[in-house]
Design a protein around this motif. Structure first.
Motif, PDB file in Angstrom:
ATOM      1  N   CYS A  29       0.842  -1.190   0.000  1.00 17.83           N
ATOM      2  CA  CYS A  29       0.000   0.000   0.000  1.00 17.83           C
ATOM      3  C   CYS A  29       0.881   1.244   0.000  1.00 17.83           C
ATOM      4  CB  CYS A  29      -0.954   0.006   1.191  1.00 17.83           C
ATOM      5  SG  CYS A  29      -0.204   0.404   2.757  1.00 17.83           S
ATOM      6  N   THR A  30       0.312   2.309  -0.459  1.00 10.53           N
ATOM      7  CA  THR A  30       0.974   3.607  -0.364  1.00 10.53           C
ATOM      8  C   THR A  30       0.037   4.524   0.402  1.00 10.53           C
ATOM      9  OG1 THR A  30       0.045   4.399  -2.441  1.00 10.53           O
ATOM     10  CG2 THR A  30       2.190   3.325  -2.544  1.00 10.53           C
ATOM     11  N   ALA A  31       0.612   5.378   1.191  1.00 12.59           N
ATOM     12  CA  ALA A  31      -0.204   6.310   1.963  1.00 12.59           C
ATOM     13  C   ALA A  31       0.504   7.645   2.007  1.00 12.59           C
ATOM     14  CB  ALA A  31      -0.419   5.794   3.380  1.00 12.59           C
ATOM     15  N   ASP A  32      -0.194   8.658   1.576  1.00 16.87           N
ATOM     16  CA  ASP A  32       0.361   9.997   1.725  1.00 16.87           C
ATOM     17  C   ASP A  32      -0.668  10.979   2.262  1.00 16.87           C
ATOM     18  OD1 ASP A  32      -1.209  10.408  -0.495  1.00 16.87           O
ATOM     19  OD2 ASP A  32       0.439  10.923  -1.822  1.00 16.87           O
ATOM     20  N   THR A  33      -1.916  10.518   2.365  1.00 14.16           N
ATOM     21  CA  THR A  33      -2.928  11.392   2.928  1.00 14.16           C
ATOM     22  C   THR A  33      -3.861  10.616   3.857  1.00 14.16           C
ATOM     23  OG1 THR A  33      -4.469  11.014   1.118  1.00 14.16           O
ATOM     24  CG2 THR A  33      -2.988  12.893   0.899  1.00 14.16           C
ATOM     25  N   SER A  34      -4.445  11.327   4.755  1.00 14.90           N
ATOM     26  CA  SER A  34      -5.447  10.765   5.644  1.00 14.90           C
ATOM     27  C   SER A  34      -6.474  11.859   5.874  1.00 14.90           C
ATOM     28  CB  SER A  34      -4.813  10.343   6.968  1.00 14.90           C
ATOM     29  OG  SER A  34      -5.803   9.982   7.891  1.00 14.90           O
ATOM     30  N   THR A  35      -7.701  11.577   5.582  1.00 17.41           N
ATOM     31  CA  THR A  35      -8.778  12.565   5.709  1.00 17.41           C
ATOM     32  C   THR A  35      -8.452  13.888   5.008  1.00 17.41           C
ATOM     33  OG1 THR A  35      -8.024  13.422   7.860  1.00 17.41           O
ATOM     34  CG2 THR A  35      -9.558  11.552   7.887  1.00 17.41           C
ATOM     35  N   GLY A  36      -7.790  13.786   3.843  1.00 16.48           N
ATOM     36  CA  GLY A  36      -7.497  14.976   3.060  1.00 16.48           C
ATOM     37  C   GLY A  36      -6.245  15.733   3.455  1.00 16.48           C
ATOM     38  N   ARG A  37      -5.602  15.346   4.538  1.00 17.50           N
ATOM     39  CA  ARG A  37      -4.367  16.014   4.978  1.00 17.50           C
ATOM     40  C   ARG A  37      -3.175  15.101   4.713  1.00 17.50           C
ATOM     41  NH1 ARG A  37      -7.254  17.397  10.361  1.00 17.50           N
ATOM     42  NH2 ARG A  37      -6.858  15.189  10.536  1.00 17.50           N
ATOM     43  N   LEU A  38      -2.026  15.680   4.374  1.00 18.75           N
ATOM     44  CA  LEU A  38      -0.822  14.878   4.175  1.00 18.75           C
ATOM     45  C   LEU A  38      -0.400  14.221   5.483  1.00 18.75           C
ATOM     46  CD1 LEU A  38       1.424  17.118   1.893  1.00 18.75           C
ATOM     47  CD2 LEU A  38       0.259  15.005   1.281  1.00 18.75           C
ATOM     48  N   LEU A  39       0.008  12.967   5.381  1.00 18.16           N
ATOM     49  CA  LEU A  39       0.547  12.287   6.560  1.00 18.16           C
ATOM     50  C   LEU A  39       1.926  12.834   6.876  1.00 18.16           C
ATOM     51  CD1 LEU A  39      -0.253   8.557   5.781  1.00 18.16           C
ATOM     52  CD2 LEU A  39      -1.311   9.960   7.522  1.00 18.16           C
ATOM     53  N   PRO A  40       2.298  12.865   8.137  1.00 19.60           N
ATOM     54  CA  PRO A  40       3.677  13.235   8.465  1.00 19.60           C
ATOM     55  C   PRO A  40       4.637  12.215   7.842  1.00 19.60           C
ATOM     56  CG  PRO A  40       2.304  13.139  10.441  1.00 19.60           C
ATOM     57  CD  PRO A  40       1.498  12.587   9.318  1.00 19.60           C
ATOM     58  N   ARG A  41       5.805  12.624   7.474  1.00 19.60           N
ATOM     59  CA  ARG A  41       6.785  11.755   6.812  1.00 19.60           C
ATOM     60  C   ARG A  41       6.990  10.437   7.562  1.00 19.60           C
ATOM     61  NH1 ARG A  41      10.299  11.324   2.957  1.00 19.60           N
ATOM     62  NH2 ARG A  41      12.304  10.342   3.273  1.00 19.60           N
ATOM     63  N   GLU A  42       6.993  10.481   8.884  1.00 21.21           N
ATOM     64  CA  GLU A  42       7.258   9.266   9.663  1.00 21.21           C
ATOM     65  C   GLU A  42       6.123   8.244   9.578  1.00 21.21           C
ATOM     66  OE1 GLU A  42       5.725  12.365  12.630  1.00 21.21           O
ATOM     67  OE2 GLU A  42       7.146  12.356  10.986  1.00 21.21           O
ATOM     68  N   HIS A  43       4.992   8.592   9.003  1.00 14.68           N
ATOM     69  CA  HIS A  43       3.865   7.662   8.935  1.00 14.68           C
ATOM     70  C   HIS A  43       3.459   7.261   7.522  1.00 14.68           C
ATOM     71  CE1 HIS A  43       3.253   7.865  13.167  1.00 14.68           C
ATOM     72  NE2 HIS A  43       3.146   9.169  13.134  1.00 14.68           N
ATOM     73  N   GLY A  44       4.050   7.842   6.496  1.00 12.84           N
ATOM     74  CA  GLY A  44       3.596   7.575   5.137  1.00 12.84           C
ATOM     75  C   GLY A  44       4.530   6.701   4.333  1.00 12.84           C
ATOM     76  N   GLY A  45       4.351   6.763   3.023  1.00  9.05           N
ATOM     77  CA  GLY A  45       5.233   6.058   2.110  1.00  9.05           C
ATOM     78  C   GLY A  45       4.717   4.712   1.662  1.00  9.05           C
ATOM     79  N   VAL A  46       5.544   4.038   0.881  1.00 10.82           N
ATOM     80  CA  VAL A  46       5.225   2.700   0.400  1.00 10.82           C
ATOM     81  C   VAL A  46       5.608   1.700   1.472  1.00 10.82           C
ATOM     82  CG1 VAL A  46       5.736   0.976  -1.370  1.00 10.82           C
ATOM     83  CG2 VAL A  46       5.649   3.399  -1.978  1.00 10.82           C
ATOM     84  N   ARG A  47       4.706   0.759   1.738  1.00  4.39           N
ATOM     85  CA  ARG A  47       5.008  -0.291   2.707  1.00  4.39           C
ATOM     86  C   ARG A  47       4.207  -1.535   2.359  1.00  4.39           C
ATOM     87  NH1 ARG A  47       2.605   2.062   8.278  1.00  4.39           N
ATOM     88  NH2 ARG A  47       4.789   2.450   8.457  1.00  4.39           N
ATOM     89  N   ILE A  48       4.620  -2.658   2.900  1.00 11.37           N
ATOM     90  CA  ILE A  48       3.874  -3.901   2.755  1.00 11.37           C
ATOM     91  C   ILE A  48       3.103  -4.107   4.051  1.00 11.37           C
ATOM     92  CG2 ILE A  48       3.981  -6.383   2.362  1.00 11.37           C
ATOM     93  CD1 ILE A  48       6.697  -5.943   1.014  1.00 11.37           C
ATOM     94  N   VAL A  49       1.844  -4.425   3.930  1.00  9.52           N
ATOM     95  CA  VAL A  49       1.005  -4.665   5.105  1.00  9.52           C
ATOM     96  C   VAL A  49       0.818  -6.166   5.255  1.00  9.52           C
ATOM     97  CG1 VAL A  49      -1.259  -4.283   6.144  1.00  9.52           C
ATOM     98  CG2 VAL A  49      -0.161  -2.461   4.817  1.00  9.52           C
ATOM     99  N   PHE A  50       1.059  -6.668   6.449  1.00 11.39           N
ATOM    100  CA  PHE A  50       0.928  -8.090   6.769  1.00 11.39           C
ATOM    101  C   PHE A  50      -0.204  -8.242   7.783  1.00 11.39           C
ATOM    102  CE2 PHE A  50       5.333  -7.071   5.861  1.00 11.39           C
ATOM    103  CZ  PHE A  50       5.608  -7.940   4.822  1.00 11.39           C
TER     104      PHE A  50
END
Length: 79
Positions: A29-50
């Motif tokens: 998954c990729t995540a760069d926003t949450s509820t229309g706001r950018l995620l802080p760098r420490e919480h976003g990006g490309v990652r694999i979810v297990f």
């Protein structure tokens, strides 16, 4: 089919390893926003979810994935 461990490396050098049998249901998954706001760098990006591991074995801002033989490879927390 000769691999037993997936090793992830994040942009910050953090590594996380996951055993092959724990990959059931995994997805990228990729995540760069949450509820229309950018995620802080420490919480976003490309990652694999297990799903079987409740998200605690995921490197943020994924830059590299390696399939390693056996079950002996260690990530950050196992070292």
């Amino acid at each position: 089919s000769g691999w037993g461990t997936l090793k992830q490396t994040g942009a910050d050098g953090y590594t996380a390893t996951v055993l092959r049998e724990d990959l059931e249901g995994a997805f990228v998954c990729t995540a760069d926003t949450s509820t229309g706001r950018l995620l802080p760098r420490e919480h976003g990006g490309v990652r694999i979810v297990f799903p079987a591991l409740f998200g605690w074995k995921s490197a943020k801002w994924l830059t590299e994935v390696d399939l390693l033989p056996g079950r002996e490879a260690q990530g950050f927390w196992e070292q």
